[in-house]
Motif scaffolding. Structure first.
Motif, PDB file in Angstrom:
ATOM      1  N   MET A  74       0.327  23.703 -44.721  1.00  0.00           N
ATOM      2  CA  MET A  74      -0.197  25.070 -44.775  1.00  0.00           C
ATOM      3  C   MET A  74       0.023  25.632 -46.167  1.00  0.00           C
ATOM      4  N   ASP A  98      -2.129  34.321 -40.554  1.00  0.00           N
ATOM      5  CA  ASP A  98      -0.882  34.316 -39.803  1.00  0.00           C
ATOM      6  C   ASP A  98      -0.675  35.669 -39.125  1.00  0.00           C
ATOM      7  N   ARG A  99       0.478  35.848 -38.472  1.00  0.00           N
ATOM      8  CA  ARG A  99       0.684  37.064 -37.686  1.00  0.00           C
ATOM      9  C   ARG A  99       0.699  38.315 -38.554  1.00  0.00           C
TER      10      ARG A  99
ATOM     11  N   LEU B 106      -2.859  25.293 -33.257  1.00  0.00           N
ATOM     12  CA  LEU B 106      -2.021  24.324 -33.967  1.00  0.00           C
ATOM     13  C   LEU B 106      -0.795  24.071 -33.097  1.00  0.00           C
ATOM     14  N   PHE B 138       3.887  23.608 -35.681  1.00  0.00           N
ATOM     15  CA  PHE B 138       3.599  24.869 -36.358  1.00  0.00           C
ATOM     16  C   PHE B 138       4.024  26.024 -35.458  1.00  0.00           C
ATOM     17  N   ASP B 140       4.541  30.290 -35.772  1.00  0.00           N
ATOM     18  CA  ASP B 140       4.466  31.479 -36.625  1.00  0.00           C
ATOM     19  C   ASP B 140       5.673  32.368 -36.333  1.00  0.00           C
ATOM     20  N   ARG B 152       8.197  27.672 -40.401  1.00  0.00           N
ATOM     21  CA  ARG B 152       6.941  27.781 -39.649  1.00  0.00           C
ATOM     22  C   ARG B 152       6.247  26.430 -39.482  1.00  0.00           C
ATOM     23  N   GLU B 153       6.744  25.434 -40.199  1.00  0.00           N
ATOM     24  CA  GLU B 153       6.096  24.107 -40.201  1.00  0.00           C
ATOM     25  C   GLU B 153       7.219  23.094 -40.328  1.00  0.00           C
TER      26      GLU B 153
END
Lengths: 570, 570
Positions: A74, A98-99, B106, B138, B140, B152-153
């Motif tokens: 990402m 994203d959020r 994702l 993934f 968030d 986040r990943e």
């Protein structure tokens, strides 16, 4: 490994939707399953093959001094904006928010991100650096197809070189070229290195490694004599000159109400195709442009893109053409056109007595002297080379083969280091902007390419270097204790000798076992049966040739060792 | 490997933004760099550590018969809709649309996708199956932090078991429990297995493996005597009973204009906190609900979620509360409330003579007999256990420790196989819906956990099992030929003996080399200097203890071999 503890869902029938051989066999052999178009689950056998491919690539990358990284998939939009590729990548780049509403790109390649890491390099003494990773790439292909060949999510080995100067880049590029040749040789993929277009990567040179296969979508022009090879997007040929007559003192209009195509003009007015000018109208970065090629030639759009350096090229729509030229396709021409740029293919240079549309529907002009009558702004190589044209290097008739790209190496130049502001201190204290190369191999596509080039009607024939197992041991009976015991012992012995062996201990008929072992493509099979055992022998079968020999039980392991060594040296 | 060919950008200073020790040391040691919040690039040293962690996990998964897969990270929305989790996952799930407008998730976990693969299982004889992968996940996260700990990943080893019945699931679960204990033992992560909430996974039981560290955000309740351990989301204690007087015949209102909090009532009206009822108002799946705990207790929201099985739980807003109860927080109570569900904590059961709000601002009621005066619909364990409460098993005062989750194993039940329609043929020809378990380890977080628990003021102290290199060989001089030669020979000898060794051949002062080697945490260092060599010795330094011994050059490799063996057995 014991087959009974292995999940290998082989299928009797070909999957209905499989177009490519590798797609068909990898699904039937229980290697892969589709989750959705362009996204495949790798099952245990495929994971084993993939790991061996990864190991081969890693060894060869390590050999040229490359260092392994893992960068995020990402990426913040910002970096792609700075390189200018946020827009260029178009629909092929998956994007999301994203959020917090921030724009994110899913990495389809990692030039930008590796370049930001390189920002920490301080001095020319830190160069060269060759950095690589195995990382998932995401590409929103318009038409995912052919199993693992064209997908939306795949593992790529991508590497990036940073050098102080062009000579360094040449060296890094050559090292990769050699590494790729070793990699494909070890994978037994008959890849042809060809000159290629650099596309959205930019840069001064690129070489693609192309594997011939019917499942491919790329055409490669190849000389069987001198080895010249180029993607059709880039290929040239030594085209035979056309003798022109003196022509007319000025172009002359004539009525052609029955003409819509080049072919119409050939048949109805006896104008040979190579005496016609094909007038194409393109929108090149928002500007309407006339593109001329010889009547019997086809335009290669990528050549137009590469030549103009445009980021967006598309054929003009009929209404745009009508508005600009006052005529419809079929009667278009560039004679007398002054307010639009004209780009002409080199094959038209110096030609006289040509025929083309008059920009009036149903009318053409003849006697056209291209350089006299048409305001050609730029000349370029734009046409598609076809089979049997003479090799540009040696004149031998060229071949055109269908291929799939398995690797691609680029000399990038300083595009990314410049736009992202990366520099190091030079020998004299000056700022030096590193020059980059970028190099990629699609791991799962390489797997498919191996299958495309190694199979027969019974299934896959894996080369030993990437086979899910090197050897399968089969007991012909699961009830005959002596047979089971001999098979188990052979299996254990091979394991001890670090042979990658599977024992087919399933309670199935021998025919089922043989069929599965052939389908999934294990290079060697040792068959243990009561009859052979009575004579102290087992059978060793070579998948590639189908040849079977009887070998004393005690010599089977050694026999196999020799076969494996020979396979490695082939 | 030679250090001069290794990219290790160590830093003198701590990064400004690093909160956790592992974050600070991994950045300073040149292991990781942040691309954006929650996304890190792994540099070569981190890639080496990660590969060793992956190998340890893979070996232990293989040992329990698990098979390796690789499933896509992009999932069609459809499957998540069918399992019901498309909505449940909320903002934590990254979502996007492809070029055709199709919804894509994702993968934050792979229950759904592995279940669809399991759809091909045909018979109870195909069970059990244990399938796993190492794949990017993934998530968030609202607040990515602490370097590799909350990102986040990340790479997750996730596995999934499919069994024919509960006994099978118990076995698969126990096998994973044992495998995880072996894995964390080999990684030297002092993980405590604790009872945990199953959260959005659903299912009947789950155990978390928690590593104590100040960087953690999870509280674990732990008994130093009997070993009882549970996440605070799940923990209970043997709470001392409170003696109540007879109370009043009916609740009695009294004015409390000066009271807003539990504490106000203690100080201004002399009502002990454990004689008060704390009335909380929640919206549980759209329904306003009163939740009661004792005045000195805190509610654990996860316990409320787990107890109610709700998918969405949030505190009610002041205006919602006012509308329903006619009062503001500070004067709320459940006495006489008939039209709203009331859930009360077990610690309130049987209590008399309690005080609570009267649902009139500035008024409370006393003499409340909970069971007599409040229409409690359901009783549940909802309160947070605090330090020094008696262990529920043995009565010893409990400890509460800050931890980070490094592994989590779940008994899932049939939620996914049922909603996605997976079944196999049973022994009697009946349909059997497989029962599932799901098991995860975050790979990069495990790396951080090792650092959290293995460091000192000079840097990281990697356990040998996951160290980027086992040994560093340092030549004290790069000019003294005898020293360089001896260092090179030692390096080559160790390589031949398959020791993972790095030769620090940089043209730097010894102090710089020593500091870097300590910072990046290489377990053993061999120092070759002119003075020692004159006596035929080199120095061997143990990173963990700082101890240095002189060893004859010819015995250095053997000495090291013994140290490595001993480290492996520790």
């Amino acid at each position: 490994m014991r087959w009974s503890q292995l999940y290998v869902p082989t299928l009797r029938e070909d999957p209905a939707d499989a177009d490519a051989v590798s797609h068909r066999l990898l699904v039937r052999g229980g290697f892969i399953r589709q989750l959705m178009a362009g996204h495949y689950s790798l099952l245990p056998l495929a994971v084993r093959v993939r790991a061996k491919i990864v190991d081969v690539i890693r060894e060869e990358m390590s050999r040229i001094g490359a260092q392994e990284f893992i960068l995020p998939t990402m990426h913040p939009a910002d970096i792609w904006h700075r390189s200018g590729r946020w827009d260029v990548m178009g629909e092929e780049m998956f994007r999301l928010k994203d959020r917090k509403g921030a724009d994110i790109a899913l990495g389809m390649t990692h030039e930008e991100i590796f370049t930001t890491v390189a920002d920490e390099l301080r001095s020319y003494r830190d160069l060269p650096q060759v950095w690589y990773q195995f990382q998932t790439k995401f590409r929103d292909e318009p038409r995912p197809k052919s199993g693992l060949i064209r997908v939306r999510e795949f593992t790529m080995k991508d590497s990036y070189s940073f050098d102080a100067d062009e000579a360094g880049l040449d060296r890094s590029f050559d090292l990769h070229h050699e590494a790729y040749q070793r990699i494909f040789a070890r994978l037994r993929v008959p890849a042809i290195p060809v000159q290629a277009s650099s596309g959205t990567m930019g840069g001064s040179a690129s070489v693609e490694f192309m594997c011939p296969t019917e499942a491919g979508e790329d055409l490669v022009v190849h000389c069987p004599s001198c080895g010249y090879a180029a993607n059709v997007e880039k290929a040239t040929s030594r085209l035979a000159a056309v003798e022109d007559g003196p022509g007319l003192p000025a172009p002359e209009r004539f009525d052609t109400p029955d003409v819509r195509t080049i072919e119409d003009l050939v048949r109805r007015h006896d104008v040979a195709a190579d005496r016609q000018i094909k007038t194409l109208v393109y929108v090149v970065d928002d500007r309407l442009t006339l593109v001329l090629v010889r009547g019997d030639h086809n335009l290669v759009e990528q050549k137009l893109i590469d030549f103009t350096g445009a980021t967006a090229v598309r054929p003009a729509r009929p209404e745009e053409i009508k508005e600009a030229l006052g005529a419809s396709p079929g009667s278009l021409g560039a004679v007398g056109v002054k307010d639009l740029p004209v780009i002409a293919d080199e094959a038209l240079r110096g030609r006289r007595d040509m025929t083309t549309g008059a920009n009036t529907d149903g009318v053409h002009v003849r006697g056209v002297d291209v350089e006299r009558d048409i305001a050609v702004e730029r000349w370029a190589d734009l046409r598609e080379v076809t089979a049997d044209e003479p090799c540009p290097t040696c004149g031998t008739p060229l071949q055109v083969v269908r291929t799939v790209e398995v690797g691609h190496i680029f000399k990038l130049g300083r595009k990314y280091t410049e736009t992202l502001g990366v520099s190091v201190l030079g020998q004299e204290g000056e700022r030096v902007v590193p020059i980059m190369g970028s190099y990629g191999i699609g791991v799962e596509r390489a797997m498919a390419a191996v299958v495309e080039t190694h199979h027969d009607e019974s299934g896959i024939i894996w080369p030993v270097s990437v086979a899910p197992f090197e050897v399968a041991v089969v007991a012909l009976s699961t009830k005959d204790e002596a047979v089971v015991k001999a098979a188990e012992e052979l299996y254990e012995q091979l394991r001890r000798e670090r042979v990658d062996v599977v024992l087919d201990d399933r309670n199935e008929r021998p025919g089922v076992k043989f069929r599965d072992i052939e389908l999934v493509g294990i290079p060697f099979r040792i068959t243990v049966g009561a009859r052979g055992l009575a004579e102290g022998t087992v059978e060793v079968t070579v998948r590639a040739t189908g040849q079977t020999v009887s070998v004393p039980v005690g010599e089977a392991a050694e026999h196999l060792r020799k076969l494996l060594v020979a396979a490695g040296e082939e």
